[in-house]
Design an enzyme around this catalytic site. Sequence first.
Site, PDB file in Angstrom:
ATOM      1  N   GLU A  61       0.855  -1.182   0.000  1.00  0.00           N
ATOM      2  CA  GLU A  61       0.000   0.000   0.000  1.00  0.00           C
ATOM      3  C   GLU A  61       0.891   1.232   0.000  1.00  0.00           C
ATOM      4  OE1 GLU A  61      -2.248  -0.968   3.515  1.00  0.00           O
ATOM      5  OE2 GLU A  61      -0.947   0.172   4.826  1.00  0.00           O
ATOM      6  N   HIS A  86      -4.171   2.969   8.314  1.00  0.00           N
ATOM      7  CA  HIS A  86      -2.898   2.500   8.863  1.00  0.00           C
ATOM      8  C   HIS A  86      -1.975   3.679   9.117  1.00  0.00           C
ATOM      9  CE1 HIS A  86      -3.500  -1.635   6.781  1.00  0.00           C
ATOM     10  NE2 HIS A  86      -4.104  -1.584   7.956  1.00  0.00           N
TER      11      HIS A  86
END
Lengths: 387, 387, 289, 289
Positions: D209, D247
């Site tokens: 990511e 995150h």
Amino acid sequence: MQLHEYQAKRLFDVAGIKVQTGLLARTAKEAARAIAKLTPPLVVKAQVHAGGRGKAGAIKFAQTAEEAQRAAEDILGMTLRTKQTGQAGLVVKSVLIVEASDIDSELYLSIVTDRASRGPMLIASRAGGVDIEETAERDPDAILKFEIDPVRGLTDHACRRVHFFWSNGTFGMKDTAALLKGVYDVYMRSDATMVEINPVVVTPEHELLALDAKVATDDNARFRHPEWEAWAKGHDRDAREVEAEQHGLNYIKLPDGTIGCMVNGAGLAMATMDVIKNHGAAPANFLDVGGGADVEAVTAAFRILAADSDVKAILVNIFGGIMKCDIIAEGILAALGSVKLTVPLVVRLEGTNVEQGRRIIAESGLDCETAVDLSDAAEKAVAAAGA
Amino acid sequence: MQLHEYQAKRLFDVAGIKVQTGLLARTAKEAARAIAKLTPPLVVKAQVHAGGRGKAGAIKFAQTAEEAQRAAEDILGMTLRTKQTGQAGLVVKSVLIVEASDIDSELYLSIVTDRASRGPMLIASRAGGVDIEETAERDPDAILKFEIDPVRGLTDHACRRVHFFWSNGTFGMKDTAALLKGVYDVYMRSDATMVEINPVVVTPEHELLALDAKVATDDNARFRHPEWEAWAKGHDRDAREVEAEQHGLNYIKLPDGTIGCMVNGAGLAMATMDVIKNHGAAPANFLDVGGGADVEAVTAAFRILAADSDVKAILVNIFGGIMKCDIIAEGILAALGSVKLTVPLVVRLEGTNVEQGRRIIAESGLDCETAVDLSDAAEKAVAAAGA
Amino acid sequence: MAILVNQSTRVICQGITGKAGSFHAAQCKAYGTQMVAGVTPGKGGEVVDGIPVYDTVREARRRHGADATMIFVPPFAAGDAIEEAATAGVGLIACITEGIPQKDMMLARRVVDDQGVRMIGPNCPGVITSEECKIGIMPGYIHKKGCIGIVSRSGTLTYEAVWQTTQLGLGQSTSVGIGGDPIHGMGFIDILEQFEHDEQTRGIILIGEIGGDEEERAADWIASHARKPVTALIAGRTAPPGRRMGHAGAIISGSSGGAEDKVAALKEAGVAVCESPTDLGRTMKEQLS
Amino acid sequence: MAILVNQSTRVICQGITGKAGSFHAAQCKAYGTQMVAGVTPGKGGEVVDGIPVYDTVREARRRHGADATMIFVPPFAAGDAIEEAATAGVGLIACITEGIPQKDMMLARRVVDDQGVRMIGPNCPGVITSEECKIGIMPGYIHKKGCIGIVSRSGTLTYEAVWQTTQLGLGQSTSVGIGGDPIHGMGFIDILEQFEHDEQTRGIILIGEIGGDEEERAADWIASHARKPVTALIAGRTAPPGRRMGHAGAIISGSSGGAEDKVAALKEAGVAVCESPTDLGRTMKEQLS
């Protein structure tokens, strides 16, 4: 430097370690003033560097203020003789008077610099109030020992490890952690080589209290602890040792010896003492004049040895390295120009230009014997001392 | 959290980093009071989170108190539009008014958390006042970068390394060390992820001064910084984002999107946005309801999406793991019992018991489309939104 | 071959502009050591006895590629100097400085270990491979190339051993003073291992003293690993407990660190333990014949 | 064979008496994991779902010889829990906890590295070797023994990949969630290396990511080392710069951490990069045939 209990407890107090309320007294009058401020029962404790104070009568429990005053007067000025003080003993110059605590149980805690692991070592025991080496022999399971990484510091999990080793369920994890972190803080901030609490007591109120306090500091860190100079004043030290220190000499007075030693290098100085012993006599001192053995150091050294009435003969043992033997010989002669010796002198030189060095001494007319090696020197010195 | 300059400078002050004397003002009146206490010339600086304040006219130099007052009044309330603020811009709610300094030269200093080395990284540059990434491209030799071991801390030799890299001989090693240790102290004590001073100025008196101050803190460390709550109040935040946070949701409002997304898991939520984009539309938000996707979270999420007028269709994308698809389907139905939707809904479920989950939704009579996979779901949502 | 240092070792001196640093850097250079640079913060650009001075170890290394450093930095800054050298990539550190606080050494030791650097000292005479490379304060001219490896906690006792082995025609491969401090770098075993694997070294002289248990651990190692003869001396058999005998590390604490245990352990391991330093060379020679 | 954990791995759970800890420890045990003990300071002596609880990791290990630990300790104490496990000799740490301060992780990481311990996470679903050993919070029953190794920075995206490879009959060797935090333990390359040497693993799915450059570094490694086919997905191609996408580690900072660079680097390295998570299983299957 070994700190007095009252000095160590001041460090404890700053670090948040709980200690009994107490006051220091140097005279009967000070004791009276202190006792007036405290709530009996009290404990009166001699402030001297020696274990076994209790057995020697230098720690007394007093139920009332009057008893405490009597105890303080008894202890102040007494000469304490224990295994550690030697025959001469130590005169008690001050007492710490503290409020007595109720005790549920006793524990042991210390942090010491461990040579093998080259860092701090934490030692905890479930048996407090007794000698840790005795516990180690009698009941090794009662001791927990582990290294602390000095870069990382004392971690929470290390505190928990001690807590669950110690805990009988009465006191809390936070109490243990506060005590341990306080002790580690004293150890690091004070450049200590040892911080010992024996015993840590658990009170009926489940508090952890440092009943005693032993702190030894690292002399090498003197430069960042200006406060140590004042602290050292409360300590008994040999006057000659203090003088030697001022001249940058490593000098230690030894009991029962007759041969004064002057050597360059700590290792060689110890070896010289050993060889004297092998020849049936005892060294009067350890004295390292430093690797260079220059004139000032040698002069100061002769002055200290000459002033020691135990010394019946002097053995000079110098290895000429960077400073060669001929230069050292001239230095010895120069030093003896200003210091008058009344005891026989034996000189052993070795190393670079040793022949010239020996010749210089021989030709100087100096009243001394030269030796070919250390055994020879020791033999001659022992004979000269009439030992 | 990104701190305002004045907040960061308060931390600097505590850490002993020299900053210009200054005061904060939220109104013209406060500005007048502040200016009266300061000695012109002054600099008036908008307190907003955006670079390029100078170019945008949000930092003004004032030779006199009157000029400073005018500048403060101009800047307070202005809407700042820069590359970083986006089209909407930021309204200036406060200004920092500082005494101007004479400047001999400008340097750059920052400590940032480096992901690759997993620790703090110190970055120093001889070129201050300009973007560090520009310097890196134009003149890499002007930049010094090295890791700091967070366990060992910032050592003296590391400070010397920066000093001799920076020094033009005007300021001393001690000044450099004090500045660096101050910055490292702020970085560690404030749980910062970045502390940046651009520029550090060298004054004609050879002092090192932090002219600007950027500090970003780690939200995860919130629990040990109660002071942050008050600090955050001075910050502009999207009201929906604040509400989402209170419900434990990760929600980020995105400009120019029409598809409201509700997903479990941050990675899946990002991937969902990506797939919407692939199908020619734009997501109105990022929204992670958490791995479990329980009823409360889903309800709160629907409420936030329903309140967003940009949202023309809602895409729910849930992977049923520990919480199985049938349970999740029932949760969605329960949530929609209390939240009224006025836009089309597309639901994609996958994972354990997916068939039961889909059947529950189909049989509920809920006005929604179900999708077989994420592409299918995106296609249907985009069509429903009429994008 | 000898150990640790040889004629191709490139050496810098930290604290080169101080009295001891400048004197000994010149002495080392005169001995033949490749003394390529010096370091004193703030004195970069100066020259000492033809040796260029830099502000940082990193800069000195970048210009001259040093393998080893000799540290004369005063006690209050010596721990940091060790860490600077270790993190700058110097492979061998000989720290001569006496009087470094133990705390500073504990911290520096961790950095030295983390970096995989070898350290000798502090509070030591240094290391010398006879007629090749001298890093330290020992009198160079008493050393003669030969077959004896010497490792010692004491300075002048090392010189005694060097002197005797030179007089007896044995000479030395390398002589290492590991230092008199309780917290120090390489220990007896580290050096013994190297001597054991060094072809030039035929016999080893080990000089210990009271304090700690390094001699006991060395004895264990010798018993199971050493094939070359070892002669030893333990100084301080008559030292009183609880007093520091000059060296910070030379102290008997409670029941540990006394000389008897060390002598007994070494004898047990087959080491020839001398009564007097005068006997070191002769004993070594007898063991070799 | 799979990697990291298998049916003989003995596991403890730190924080076992908490809500998440007790639930997941029971789930792991039910999956077949040898969940030998739990740890919660002050709760020693309790039993959770038949699993004995101890006050310290050291005590739990002494009694049960654990190889691995699963950490559910709350954020303020999790860094310390990691250090406790590492210094107590646990070889593999899977830290599930989300929200640990970066400073705590920087410190813990140093201890973990010093001890030579392997760490997964924090802020991760854990690690599972299908049908052998589950250490973490992933839904066990979607996993099926097979030939695909999965490594991911995201939880639910991992489950998507697992689900698809199970549906397609490929199954998994081991699935590893390396976690969504910027400062974490084992990275892509560490896991890729293990998969490359694991006989059971025939293909690898990598899920990255935005944020950082681990994907770029993984691409470099793959280009020069990987012989097994790799399928990848990079989440966050549409994420705005400067915002944390759930995150802590998913953030584009300035010009670095964007998805395009990662996708380009992986494609360059011969990796099949998917546009949608829906394509992961199918793409992997095509690569294998």
